[in-house]
Design an enzyme around this catalytic site. Structure first.
Site, PDB file in Angstrom:
ATOM      1  N   THR A 176       0.838  -1.205   0.000  1.00 58.61           N
ATOM      2  CA  THR A 176       0.000   0.000   0.000  1.00 58.61           C
ATOM      3  C   THR A 176       0.871   1.252   0.000  1.00 58.61           C
ATOM      4  O   THR A 176       1.985   1.224   0.510  1.00 58.61           O
ATOM      5  CB  THR A 176      -0.886  -0.046   1.269  1.00 58.61           C
ATOM      6  OG1 THR A 176      -1.824  -1.093   1.099  1.00 58.61           O
ATOM      7  CG2 THR A 176      -1.611   1.255   1.519  1.00 58.61           C
ATOM      8  N   GLY A 206     -10.598  -2.952   2.967  1.00 57.74           N
ATOM      9  CA  GLY A 206      -9.608  -2.865   4.050  1.00 57.74           C
ATOM     10  C   GLY A 206      -9.669  -1.545   4.793  1.00 57.74           C
ATOM     11  O   GLY A 206     -10.654  -0.798   4.705  1.00 57.74           O
ATOM     12  N   GLY A 228      -0.641  -2.252   6.446  1.00 64.72           N
ATOM     13  CA  GLY A 228      -0.575  -3.485   7.226  1.00 64.72           C
ATOM     14  C   GLY A 228      -1.840  -4.289   7.002  1.00 64.72           C
ATOM     15  O   GLY A 228      -2.626  -3.972   6.106  1.00 64.72           O
ATOM     16  N   GLY A 230      -5.219  -4.950   7.102  1.00 61.57           N
ATOM     17  CA  GLY A 230      -6.277  -3.961   7.325  1.00 61.57           C
ATOM     18  C   GLY A 230      -7.273  -4.280   8.420  1.00 61.57           C
ATOM     19  O   GLY A 230      -7.752  -3.374   9.106  1.00 61.57           O
TER      20      GLY A 230
HETATM   21  N1  ASP Z   1      -3.860  -2.181   4.571  1.00 64.11           N
HETATM   22  C1  ASP Z   1      -4.083  -2.823   3.302  1.00 64.11           C
HETATM   23  C2  ASP Z   1      -5.327  -3.667   3.372  1.00 64.11           C
HETATM   24  O1  ASP Z   1      -5.523  -4.378   4.331  1.00 64.11           O
HETATM   25  C3  ASP Z   1      -2.953  -3.685   2.874  1.00 64.11           C
HETATM   26  C4  ASP Z   1      -1.610  -3.048   2.857  1.00 64.11           C
HETATM   27  O2  ASP Z   1      -1.319  -2.172   3.677  1.00 64.11           O
HETATM   28  O3  ASP Z   1      -0.816  -3.436   1.992  1.00 64.11           O
HETATM   29  O4  ASP Z   1      -6.079  -3.655   2.427  1.00 64.11           O
END
Ligand code: ASP
Length: 311
Positions: A176, A206, A228, A230
């Site tokens: 992300t 997320g 992280g 989500g």
């Molecule tokens: N936070 C994002 C999600 O859970 C994933 C990520 O941070 O890569 O969709």
């Protein structure tokens, strides 16, 4: 010239130097530097923090290295469902989008939600219709395709497992992207964009587009962008928690981030990190994983800093 400051991230996780090639590391650093430079130059020339975070995130969405925009992960049907949010700390205006399949820059769409709608959160086909009404660039599925992400999906396809970007084996990281900034007017802003989890299903959304979970900004306290797993960030209301600890417990930005990322998130079992900036231009880049793609700069030092690993 008044103080201004910016920080960006390109995801956190188990990013080990031993597993990184020199070429790959150089490419990540170059993309981070470019995105940071775009945001920094906007702030330097007197632009707003809202513009700076939007443009910095757009630059990372355009890079296939990150799980956002071009290069987004595949869902259980082998398609892309992107999400993004942006928030202005001065007005507390926010825009968010989810279930986006064809808009080149989901973060630009979230900005249009602020500028051209009376709502905060749009999703799916109707959000795409809104993008077209606002003349945002649209791409077909092949634009978002990335061979590496496709391979990741092949490894979990058909199973019930939804997987964080690059979770395969020990190479666990979340791709992300996000940005936080303080402009010369003293206003903070945050933006975050993602393709979400590989093999996600049931219209899973997320933390990224959820205001207060993955993205938050308030001039009284700070601006925050998270990365992280989500589900943990939603349950912990992570981005808002950093702000609330500053507002109600009088903690510093550093203390609030440490409490949220290094204590509460760890106890909950969540892995990841966040970037945050306060109205004095202090920047905190905090993560409980091995590494986080990150970069930061401020007008006092006028140098662009880029880092990936813990030290
Ligand atoms: N936070 C994002 C999600 O859970 C994933 C990520 O941070 O890569 O969709």
């Amino acid at each position: 010239m008044k103080l201004f400051s910016i920080a960006i991230h390109g995801g956190a996780g188990t990013i080990l130097k031993s597993e990184m090639t020199a070429d790959k590391e150089a490419a990540y650093k170059e993309s981070l530097r470019e995105a940071l430079r775009i945001g920094y130059d906007i702030l330097k020339s007197g632009g707003t923090s809202l513009d700076a975070v939007e443009e910095a995130v757009k630059s990372m969405e355009d890079s296939p290295l990150f799980n956002a925009g071009k290069g987004s992960v595949f869902n259980s049907e082998g398609r892309h469902e992107m999400e993004a949010a942006i928030m202005c700390g001065q007005t507390l205006e926010a825009g968010a989008v989810a279930g986006i399949r064809s808009v080149k820059n989901p973060v630009a769409l979230s900005r249009k939600v602020i500028d051209n709608s009376e709502f905060v959160f749009l999703s799916g086909d109707k959000a795409e219709e809104f993008a077209k009404e606002n003349a945002l660039p649209i791409e077909d599925e092949t634009y978002f395709y990335d061979a590496f992400r496709y391979q990741q999906w092949q490894e979990v396809k058909g199973s019930d497992k939804a997987q964080l970007d690059h979770t395969v084996k020990k190479d666990r990281k979340f791709g992300t992207v996000g940005a936080v900034a303080l402009d010369q007017f003293g206003n903070v802003a945050a933006a975050t964009s993602t393709g979400g989890l590989t093999n996600k299903k049931f219209g899973r959304i997320g933390d990224t587009p959820i205001i207060g979970a993955g993205t938050y900004a308030n001039n009284k306290t700070c601006a925050v962008s998270c990365t992280g797993y989500g589900e943990y960030f939603i349950r912990a209301v992570t981005a808002y928690d950093v702000s609330a600890q500053m507002e109600y417990s009088n903690k510093s930005l550093q203390e609030s981030c440490d409490s949220v990322v290094l204590d509460k998130m760890v106890k909950l079992g969540g892995e990841g990190g966040l970037i945050a900036i306060d109205a004095k231009g202090n920047v905190v880049l905090s993560f409980n994983s091995e590494g986080m793609y990150r970069a930061w700069a401020n007008s006092k030092e006028d140098t662009l800093n880029v880092a990936i690993y813990k030290d």
